[in-house]
Write an enzyme that holds these catalytic residues in place. Structure first.
Site, PDB file in Angstrom:
ATOM      1  N   TYR A 221       0.548  12.139  -0.561  1.00 47.45           N
ATOM      2  CA  TYR A 221       0.972  13.741  -0.622  1.00 47.45           C
ATOM      3  C   TYR A 221       1.773  14.560  -0.195  1.00 47.45           C
ATOM      4  O   TYR A 221       1.979  14.394   0.674  1.00 47.45           O
ATOM      5  CB  TYR A 221      -0.184  13.522   0.009  1.00 47.45           C
ATOM      6  CG  TYR A 221      -1.362  15.281  -1.493  1.00 47.45           C
ATOM      7  CD1 TYR A 221      -1.913  15.216  -2.004  1.00 47.45           C
ATOM      8  CD2 TYR A 221      -1.202  16.385  -0.304  1.00 47.45           C
ATOM      9  CE1 TYR A 221      -1.591  16.364  -3.230  1.00 47.45           C
ATOM     10  CE2 TYR A 221      -1.154  17.498  -0.720  1.00 47.45           C
ATOM     11  CZ  TYR A 221      -1.612  17.582  -1.549  1.00 47.45           C
ATOM     12  OH  TYR A 221      -1.725  18.661  -2.485  1.00 47.45           O
ATOM     13  N   LYS A 230       8.061  20.555   4.914  1.00 42.47           N
ATOM     14  CA  LYS A 230       7.848  20.530   6.055  1.00 42.47           C
ATOM     15  C   LYS A 230       8.393  19.895   6.779  1.00 42.47           C
ATOM     16  O   LYS A 230       8.527  20.536   8.193  1.00 42.47           O
ATOM     17  CB  LYS A 230       6.428  20.715   6.328  1.00 42.47           C
ATOM     18  CG  LYS A 230       5.654  20.933   5.384  1.00 42.47           C
ATOM     19  CD  LYS A 230       5.288  22.749   5.012  1.00 42.47           C
ATOM     20  CE  LYS A 230       4.472  23.530   4.197  1.00 42.47           C
ATOM     21  NZ  LYS A 230       4.610  24.799   4.170  1.00 42.47           N
ATOM     22  N   HIS A 250       7.985  29.596   8.302  1.00 40.70           N
ATOM     23  CA  HIS A 250       7.133  29.838   6.992  1.00 40.70           C
ATOM     24  C   HIS A 250       6.826  30.530   6.014  1.00 40.70           C
ATOM     25  O   HIS A 250       6.130  31.694   6.372  1.00 40.70           O
ATOM     26  CB  HIS A 250       6.108  29.548   7.388  1.00 40.70           C
ATOM     27  CG  HIS A 250       5.104  28.559   6.245  1.00 40.70           C
ATOM     28  ND1 HIS A 250       3.423  27.643   6.743  1.00 40.70           N
ATOM     29  CD2 HIS A 250       4.881  27.732   5.517  1.00 40.70           C
ATOM     30  CE1 HIS A 250       3.206  27.739   6.045  1.00 40.70           C
ATOM     31  NE2 HIS A 250       3.879  27.552   5.251  1.00 40.70           N
ATOM     32  N   SER A 272      -0.661  28.082   5.781  1.00 37.62           N
ATOM     33  CA  SER A 272      -0.955  27.800   4.514  1.00 37.62           C
ATOM     34  C   SER A 272      -2.002  28.190   3.341  1.00 37.62           C
ATOM     35  O   SER A 272      -3.126  28.416   3.715  1.00 37.62           O
ATOM     36  CB  SER A 272      -1.266  26.146   4.476  1.00 37.62           C
ATOM     37  OG  SER A 272       0.213  25.625   5.233  1.00 37.62           O
ATOM     38  N   CYS A 274      -3.170  31.205   2.454  1.00 37.39           N
ATOM     39  CA  CYS A 274      -2.945  32.560   2.461  1.00 37.39           C
ATOM     40  C   CYS A 274      -2.659  33.466   1.912  1.00 37.39           C
ATOM     41  O   CYS A 274      -2.243  34.661   1.932  1.00 37.39           O
ATOM     42  CB  CYS A 274      -2.684  33.174   3.718  1.00 37.39           C
ATOM     43  SG  CYS A 274      -3.644  31.934   5.107  1.00 37.39           S
ATOM     44  N   ASP A 297       8.364  29.968  -0.283  1.00 39.34           N
ATOM     45  CA  ASP A 297       7.134  29.175   1.257  1.00 39.34           C
ATOM     46  C   ASP A 297       8.047  28.814   2.639  1.00 39.34           C
ATOM     47  O   ASP A 297       7.481  28.949   3.804  1.00 39.34           O
ATOM     48  CB  ASP A 297       6.874  27.871   1.404  1.00 39.34           C
ATOM     49  CG  ASP A 297       5.991  26.583   1.784  1.00 39.34           C
ATOM     50  OD1 ASP A 297       4.799  26.842   2.464  1.00 39.34           O
ATOM     51  OD2 ASP A 297       5.869  25.571   2.026  1.00 39.34           O
ATOM     52  N   ARG A 389      -2.528  21.349  -6.730  1.00 38.58           N
ATOM     53  CA  ARG A 389      -1.314  22.046  -6.566  1.00 38.58           C
ATOM     54  C   ARG A 389      -0.386  21.762  -7.261  1.00 38.58           C
ATOM     55  O   ARG A 389      -0.629  20.406  -8.180  1.00 38.58           O
ATOM     56  CB  ARG A 389      -0.321  21.148  -5.114  1.00 38.58           C
ATOM     57  CG  ARG A 389      -1.022  22.005  -4.205  1.00 38.58           C
ATOM     58  CD  ARG A 389      -0.803  23.105  -3.711  1.00 38.58           C
ATOM     59  NE  ARG A 389      -1.229  23.061  -2.334  1.00 38.58           N
ATOM     60  CZ  ARG A 389      -0.505  23.549  -1.606  1.00 38.58           C
ATOM     61  NH1 ARG A 389       0.199  24.655  -1.497  1.00 38.58           N
ATOM     62  NH2 ARG A 389      -1.781  24.060  -0.049  1.00 38.58           N
TER      63      ARG A 389
HETATM   64  P1  GDP Z   1      -0.005  30.398   0.227  1.00 39.88           P
HETATM   65  O1  GDP Z   1       0.244  28.990   0.407  1.00 39.88           O
HETATM   66  O2  GDP Z   1       0.314  31.441   1.462  1.00 39.88           O
HETATM   67  O3  GDP Z   1       0.942  30.393  -0.704  1.00 39.88           O
HETATM   68  O4  GDP Z   1      -1.037  31.235  -0.836  1.00 39.88           O
HETATM   69  P2  GDP Z   1      -1.261  30.848  -2.477  1.00 39.88           P
HETATM   70  O5  GDP Z   1      -0.569  32.307  -1.862  1.00 39.88           O
HETATM   71  O6  GDP Z   1      -0.859  30.158  -3.451  1.00 39.88           O
HETATM   72  O7  GDP Z   1      -2.644  31.542  -2.212  1.00 39.88           O
HETATM   73  C1  GDP Z   1      -3.626  31.096  -1.801  1.00 39.88           C
HETATM   74  C2  GDP Z   1      -5.375  31.427  -2.098  1.00 39.88           C
HETATM   75  O8  GDP Z   1      -5.261  32.385  -1.968  1.00 39.88           O
HETATM   76  C3  GDP Z   1      -5.468  30.962  -3.756  1.00 39.88           C
HETATM   77  O9  GDP Z   1      -6.814  30.788  -4.317  1.00 39.88           O
HETATM   78  C4  GDP Z   1      -4.864  32.981  -4.046  1.00 39.88           C
HETATM   79  O10 GDP Z   1      -5.048  32.880  -4.965  1.00 39.88           O
HETATM   80  C5  GDP Z   1      -5.406  33.540  -2.740  1.00 39.88           C
HETATM   81  N1  GDP Z   1      -4.775  34.615  -2.430  1.00 39.88           N
HETATM   82  C6  GDP Z   1      -3.781  35.135  -2.445  1.00 39.88           C
HETATM   83  N2  GDP Z   1      -3.293  36.340  -2.109  1.00 39.88           N
HETATM   84  C7  GDP Z   1      -4.154  36.802  -2.347  1.00 39.88           C
HETATM   85  C8  GDP Z   1      -4.993  38.540  -2.505  1.00 39.88           C
HETATM   86  O11 GDP Z   1      -3.858  39.501  -2.357  1.00 39.88           O
HETATM   87  N3  GDP Z   1      -6.049  38.188  -2.434  1.00 39.88           N
HETATM   88  C9  GDP Z   1      -6.965  37.491  -2.151  1.00 39.88           C
HETATM   89  N4  GDP Z   1      -8.340  37.868  -1.669  1.00 39.88           N
HETATM   90  N5  GDP Z   1      -6.546  36.592  -2.891  1.00 39.88           N
HETATM   91  C10 GDP Z   1      -5.434  35.854  -2.368  1.00 39.88           C
HETATM   92  P1  PGA Z   2       1.289  26.838   1.224  1.00 37.60           P
HETATM   93  O1  PGA Z   2       2.303  25.561   1.850  1.00 37.60           O
HETATM   94  O2  PGA Z   2       1.966  26.894   2.115  1.00 37.60           O
HETATM   95  O3  PGA Z   2       2.294  26.818  -0.361  1.00 37.60           O
HETATM   96  O4  PGA Z   2       0.249  26.098   1.600  1.00 37.60           O
HETATM   97  C1  PGA Z   2       1.881  24.403   1.569  1.00 37.60           C
HETATM   98  C2  PGA Z   2       1.181  23.988   3.146  1.00 37.60           C
HETATM   99  O5  PGA Z   2       1.726  24.976   3.875  1.00 37.60           O
HETATM  100  O6  PGA Z   2       0.904  22.959   3.159  1.00 37.60           O
HETATM  101 MN    MN Z   3       3.676  26.368   3.038  1.00 40.23          MN
HETATM  102 MN    MN Z   4       2.405  28.283  -1.307  1.00 41.24          MN
END
Ligand code: GDP
Ligand code: PGA
Ligand code: MN
Ligand code: MN
Length: 608
Positions: A221, A230, A250, A272, A274, A297, A389
């Protein structure tokens, strides 16, 4: 078994003798049926995806809906990164530091060698030459992944620069390439039928930062298996960066264009799941501003000749969280996916050959969920795994910045740190200085998400969003950040901000609408750089009032925005013992005094 009996071992398409010798050594150890040197061609993609469809690992989606795209469901025991099984194997325990699992390199290699012995029986050993970051960089960051998973090969094709065009670089690389060894640990006996998602309950994600090697076993995975991401671009690269005086972080990289057509580049570190991918593809709601994507990322940052900090994105694709992604929250991700060439993992499959996940538009009445079960709206379970994903090439993103592949990178004006906190942390806070910003990053906290196996929702310290990704001692990492600032021209350093899109009201609702509306916060940050926006000097840093943000037409109640910006001294006082505990974990011997000084100054300002 001798090497000569593994067909294909001798077909090395590179003159790099080190690569050929390593492949031979691993073929002898793992005993695959054959060795295949990957070229990254369309023909190879077709051959491997056909084979994976045949095996039942992936399903081809309806090409009218999602051209050249596939759905995969992993085993329920292999859905996220496994932090408990991730190891940093440095010669001394101190080298890995108190936040990493440590095993001495020789001991780990002894253990894993026995796991790898015969682990590819009945399978194919694929050799994947790849490069992290632009191939025309002065010092291209090369790697070779050996894997026995076809799913990993096609994922590496989406996520990295891989294939025949990397070979000329590898020919010239001497020993400047990373050995990345991966096996799912599921050998097949003569005549034994395969399963759709072969893997092993016993998992090891091991790193040898001093010799720049990665050994991964048991998982197929994402971050456990696509070793360029990573494992290389963060854990190994952070150690390289520490040695060589740069930063591997990151962080997403975003380009913001003001109404005056001035471009600003922002890097942001959130743990991750967030909000990095979403912010990276932001569609601003604030009038006159535009945004483009450089990375979602990982950022590698080095000082340029002009004294500014330049960032490149080492990756070639997005590995985005599916749930929550839709035409309203992230239309640019939706357009990127619609262009095709995507691989979806652990989402749900619709009856007409498309994919679905929670919060996506549409109101499906029947699905096959990520576990392969029939699903209806009354099932009472999520159709997609929370860490499901999509992987898709970055150049399909309609708002990708034209300079995304520039080997010189882009000059960063602001760095954002942020986490997922229901309370305490305001929507945005500006640091007083680089050192104060480093303290903010060093003490940032977030609720755990489904991106890693474990308890979701528990608050933990996640310094610079790097807790699971640091390849060395966290105290040395903080010192490296402080030194990076000390060695630079203060006027040219990015300004540091701390954000929290996830503060909640008493009923659990988000106080801030997030997504495109985050552009209002970014606008304020940029105006702070330009000396154009006001803020309140609070004990934790500079925080705007609602009046000091551009809230024209915002999709939120005024009182909620005010609550999202509140600095509650009592809540912050309650953080103090938690930070104290965190520093005790790091150890006073490891913690730089400058970070301790920032903590004492914060306590004083809070009257704590
Ligand atoms: P990453 O893993 O840090 O890249 O995070 P993502 O952009 O993929 O977002 C992770 C989750 O947080 C998803 O379900 C998004 O819909 C949600 N999310 C992202 N940005 C925001 C935001 O500004 N506000 C809220 N409430 N949720 C968010
Ligand atoms: P994310 O990337 O930060 O978009 O969640 C994968 C991870 O950090 O595991
Ligand atoms: Mn990541
Ligand atoms: Mn991401």
């Amino acid at each position: 078994m001798t090497a000569a009996t593994v067909p294909g071992t001798d077909k090395a398409p590179t003159t790099n003798q080190g690569v050929a010798a390593w492949v031979q050594e691993i073929a002898e150890l793992t005993a695959p049926d054959r060795v295949v040197w990957c070229d990254g061609s369309d023909e190879e993609w077709t051959r491997l995806t056909d084979q994976l469809v045949e095996q039942g690992t992936i399903v081809r989606l309806d090409p009218e809906k999602k051209p050249n795209s596939f759905y995969a469901a992993s085993d329920a025991g292999d859905v996220a990164r496994v932090e408990e099984r991730t190891f940093i194997c440095t010669e001394t325990e101190r080298g890995a530091g108190p936040t990493n699992n440590w095993v001495a390199p020789a001991e780990m290699k002894r253990t894993m060698t026995e796991l790898y012995r015969g682990s590819m029986k009945g399978r194919t050993l694929y050799v994947v030459p790849f490069c992290m970051g632009p191939t025309d960089a002065e010092d291209p960051k090369l790697g070779v992944e050996i894997t026995d998973s076809e799913y990993v090969v096609i994922s590496m094709k989406i996520m990295t620069r891989m294939g025949a065009h990397i070979l000329p670089l590898l020919d010239e690389a001497g020993d400047r390439w990373v050995k990345a060894l991966h096996s799912i640990g599921a050998p097949l006996a003569e005549g034994q039928a395969d399963v759709p998602w072969p893997h092993n309950e016993d998992k090891y994600i091991s790193h040898f930062p001093e010799t720049r090697e990665i050994w991964s076993y048991g998982s197929g995975y994402g971050g456990n298996a696509l070793l360029g991401k990573k494992c290389y671009a963060l854990r190994i690269a952070s150690a390289m960066a520490h040695d060589e005086g740069w930063l591997a972080e990151h962080m997403l990289i975003l380009k913001l264009i003001s109404p005056e057509e001035k471009a600003y580049y922002v890097a942001a570190a959130f743990p991750s799941a967030c909000g990095k991918t979403n912010l990276a593809m932001l569609q601003p709601t604030v009038p006159g501003w535009r945004a483009e994507t450089v990375g979602d990322d990982i950022a590698w940052m080095k000082f340029g000749e002009d004294g500014r900090l330049y960032a490149t994105n080492p990756e070639f694709g997005f590995f985005g969280v599916a749930p929550g992604t839709n035409w309203k929250t992230n239309p640019n991700a939706m357009r990127t996916i619609e262009a095709g060439n995507a691989l979806f993992t652990n989402v749900a499959l619709t009856d007409d050959g498309d994919v679905w996940w929670e919060d996506l538009e549409g109101d499906p009445q029947h699905l096959t969920d990520w576990k392969g079960n029939d699903w209806t709206p009354d099932s009472g379970v999520k159709a997609a795994h929370p860490n499901s994903r999509y992987t898709v090439p970055i150049d399909q993103c309609p708002v990708v910045a034209p300079e995304w592949n520039d080997p010189n990178g882009v000059p960063i004006s602001a760095i954002l740190f942020g986490g997922r906190r229901k309370t305490t942390v305001p929507l945005v806070t500006e640091a007083r200085s680089w050192q104060h910003g480093t303290f903010m990053g060093a003490t940032m906290s977030s609720e755990k998400t489904a991106a890693a196996a474990g308890t979701v929702g528990e608050v933990r310290r996640d310094p610079m969003a790097m807790l699971p990704f640091l390849g060395y001692n966290v105290g040395d990492y903080f010192a490296h950040w402080v030194a990076t600032g000390k060695g630079a021209d203060a006027d040219k350093l990015p300004k540091i901000f701390y954000v929290n899109w996830f503060r909640r009201g008493e009923d659990g609702r988000f106080l801030w609408p997030g997504f495109g509306e985050n552009s209002r916060v970014l606008k304020w940050c940029i105006e702070r750089l330009e000396g154009k926006a006001a803020a309140v000097d609070t004990p934790i840093g500079f925080v705007p009032t609602a009046d000091q943000l551009d809230l024209d037409g915002v999709d939120a109640e005024r009182s909620d925005v005010e609550a999202s910006l509140a600095v509650d001294v009592e809540e912050w006082k309650a953080e103090i013992p938690l930070i104290e505990e965190w520093f005790a974990t790091i150890g006073e011997d490891n913690l730089p005094t400058s970070i301790r000084d920032e903590f004492e100054a914060l306590k004083q300002r809070l009257g704590a």
